[in-house]
Design a protein around this motif. Structure first.
Motif, PDB file in Angstrom:
ATOM      1  N   VAL A 154       0.830  -1.151  -0.106  1.00  0.00           N
ATOM      2  CA  VAL A 154       0.092   0.015  -0.008  1.00  0.00           C
ATOM      3  C   VAL A 154       0.779   1.149  -0.022  1.00  0.00           C
ATOM      4  CG1 VAL A 154      -1.922  -1.274   1.330  1.00  0.00           C
ATOM      5  CG2 VAL A 154      -0.110   0.234   2.492  1.00  0.00           C
ATOM      6  N   LYS A 157       0.032   4.140  -2.544  1.00  0.00           N
ATOM      7  CA  LYS A 157      -1.113   4.726  -2.350  1.00  0.00           C
ATOM      8  C   LYS A 157      -1.381   5.411  -1.235  1.00  0.00           C
ATOM      9  CE  LYS A 157      -3.843   1.686  -5.356  1.00  0.00           C
ATOM     10  NZ  LYS A 157      -4.871   0.657  -5.723  1.00  0.00           N
ATOM     11  N   ALA A 158      -0.557   5.097  -0.016  1.00  0.00           N
ATOM     12  CA  ALA A 158      -0.695   5.714   1.210  1.00  0.00           C
ATOM     13  C   ALA A 158       0.593   6.193   1.818  1.00  0.00           C
ATOM     14  CB  ALA A 158      -1.140   4.735   2.481  1.00  0.00           C
ATOM     15  N   LEU A 161       1.845   7.179   5.775  1.00  0.00           N
ATOM     16  CA  LEU A 161       2.324   6.069   6.705  1.00  0.00           C
ATOM     17  C   LEU A 161       3.670   6.309   6.865  1.00  0.00           C
ATOM     18  CD1 LEU A 161       0.350   2.908   5.570  1.00  0.00           C
ATOM     19  CD2 LEU A 161      -0.357   4.506   7.436  1.00  0.00           C
ATOM     20  N   THR A 171      -4.825   5.722  10.862  1.00  0.00           N
ATOM     21  CA  THR A 171      -4.003   5.084   9.976  1.00  0.00           C
ATOM     22  C   THR A 171      -5.146   4.153   9.296  1.00  0.00           C
ATOM     23  OG1 THR A 171      -3.339   3.748  11.603  1.00  0.00           O
ATOM     24  CG2 THR A 171      -1.819   5.257  10.850  1.00  0.00           C
ATOM     25  N   TYR A 174      -7.339   5.808   6.749  1.00  0.00           N
ATOM     26  CA  TYR A 174      -6.718   6.447   5.929  1.00  0.00           C
ATOM     27  C   TYR A 174      -6.342   5.306   4.753  1.00  0.00           C
ATOM     28  CZ  TYR A 174      -2.191   8.188   3.584  1.00  0.00           C
ATOM     29  OH  TYR A 174      -1.429   8.699   2.735  1.00  0.00           O
ATOM     30  N   VAL A 175      -5.845   4.119   5.122  1.00  0.00           N
ATOM     31  CA  VAL A 175      -5.426   3.190   4.313  1.00  0.00           C
ATOM     32  C   VAL A 175      -6.863   2.659   3.429  1.00  0.00           C
ATOM     33  CG1 VAL A 175      -4.674   0.747   3.944  1.00  0.00           C
ATOM     34  CG2 VAL A 175      -3.440   2.103   5.529  1.00  0.00           C
ATOM     35  N   ARG A 178      -7.821   5.344   0.892  1.00  0.00           N
ATOM     36  CA  ARG A 178      -6.650   5.413  -0.069  1.00  0.00           C
ATOM     37  C   ARG A 178      -6.700   4.130  -0.990  1.00  0.00           C
ATOM     38  NH1 ARG A 178      -4.336  10.295  -1.363  1.00  0.00           N
ATOM     39  NH2 ARG A 178      -2.500   9.136  -1.991  1.00  0.00           N
ATOM     40  N   THR A 179      -7.143   3.040  -0.692  1.00  0.00           N
ATOM     41  CA  THR A 179      -7.231   1.738  -1.347  1.00  0.00           C
ATOM     42  C   THR A 179      -8.391   1.343  -1.905  1.00  0.00           C
ATOM     43  OG1 THR A 179      -7.389   0.685   0.722  1.00  0.00           O
ATOM     44  CG2 THR A 179      -4.950   0.837  -0.094  1.00  0.00           C
TER      45      THR A 179
END
Length: 249
Positions: A154, A157-158, A161, A171, A174-175, A178-179
């Motif tokens: 990831v 895309k993130a 982190l 987090t 957010y992940v 973003r995914t």
């Protein structure tokens, strides 16, 4: 045999509703909770039931009586678990309630240790992102320290982190955002343990002190592990869970 549906008593349902507001951060330290009269009126229950709601919350250490004010929230003995943080994200859009904050100690990429690879469902030695943080409550009191692990896939895309800065929405959200995935479940494990050198330094206790150890996996609708976390918290802080028990007899 079919299970008998036994809904919770009204006082437990109401106490659970107020407890969720405290755990999620919608009600913070020092905020007033509804009085017995307000509970009786708003929930259409007897005064005896309303009084039982407040006595339950007092017994759990979540509220206290203040002369001239009423009943107010107290959170000093509350430890917010991964499940609680998930509730907070959903209800407030933030992972930490007012007065709580985290310092990110480190963030970077490294090969996955065996236990982390197993938790994330990837090969041992595959790239993973590691973030260490310490969480503080009022007056800068450390309450927990933790490490979060993410599949290195990831990374593109993130990118946040890799930054040693707070991610306001948390987090895992957010992940997920973003995914293009959706957080649907958390799996938690807890055990008593002893503070090692790193945990002792972060929590301000002596090495070998009793602590609460936790392991958490955050799952997407597809069953992917978005984040695997390991944390250590101070003793004397309570985690709240509710279970519905079905009687199949």
């Amino acid at each position: 045999m079919p299970a008998v549906d036994r809904p919770e008593p009204p006082y437990l349902q109401i106490a659970g509703n107020i407890r969720d507001d405290i755990v999620s951060g919608r009600l913070k330290e020092g905020d007033a909770v509804p009085s017995a009269r307000e509970i009786a009126r708003n929930w259409n229950v007897a005064m005896a039931t309303a009084m039982k709601v407040l006595s339950t919350l007092r017994a759990e250490g979540l509220v206290r009586a203040v002369r001239g004010i009423g009943t107010v929230v107290q959170t000093r003995a509350l430890h917010r678990s991964a499940h609680d943080r998930t509730i907070s994200i959903a209800r407030t859009g933030k992972v930490y309630p007012p007065g709580h904050y985290a310092k990110i100690r480190e963030a970077g990429l490294l090969p996955a240790p065996d236990r982390v690879a197993g938790a994330l469902g990837i090969d041992e030695g595959a790239p993973v992102i590691r973030r260490r943080r310490t969480t503080y409550a009022a007056e800068g009191r450390p309450v927990s320290t933790s490490v979060s692990w993410f599949d290195g896939a990831v990374a593109s895309k993130a990118p946040l982190l890799f930054e040693p800065v707070r991610i306001v929405e948390g987090t895992v959200k957010y992940v997920a955002d973003r995914t293009g995935r959706v957080l649907t479940a958390t799996h938690s494990q807890h055990a008593a343990g002893l503070a090692g050198a790193e945990e002792a330094a972060e929590l301000g206790v002596a090495e070998g002190s009793a602590i609460l150890l936790s392991r958490n996996r955050f799952l997407s609708a597809e069953g992917d592990v978005l984040e695997y976390g390991e944390s250590a918290a101070l003793p004397g802080h309570w985690i709240f869970y509710e279970y519905n028990i079905e009687d199949g007899a």
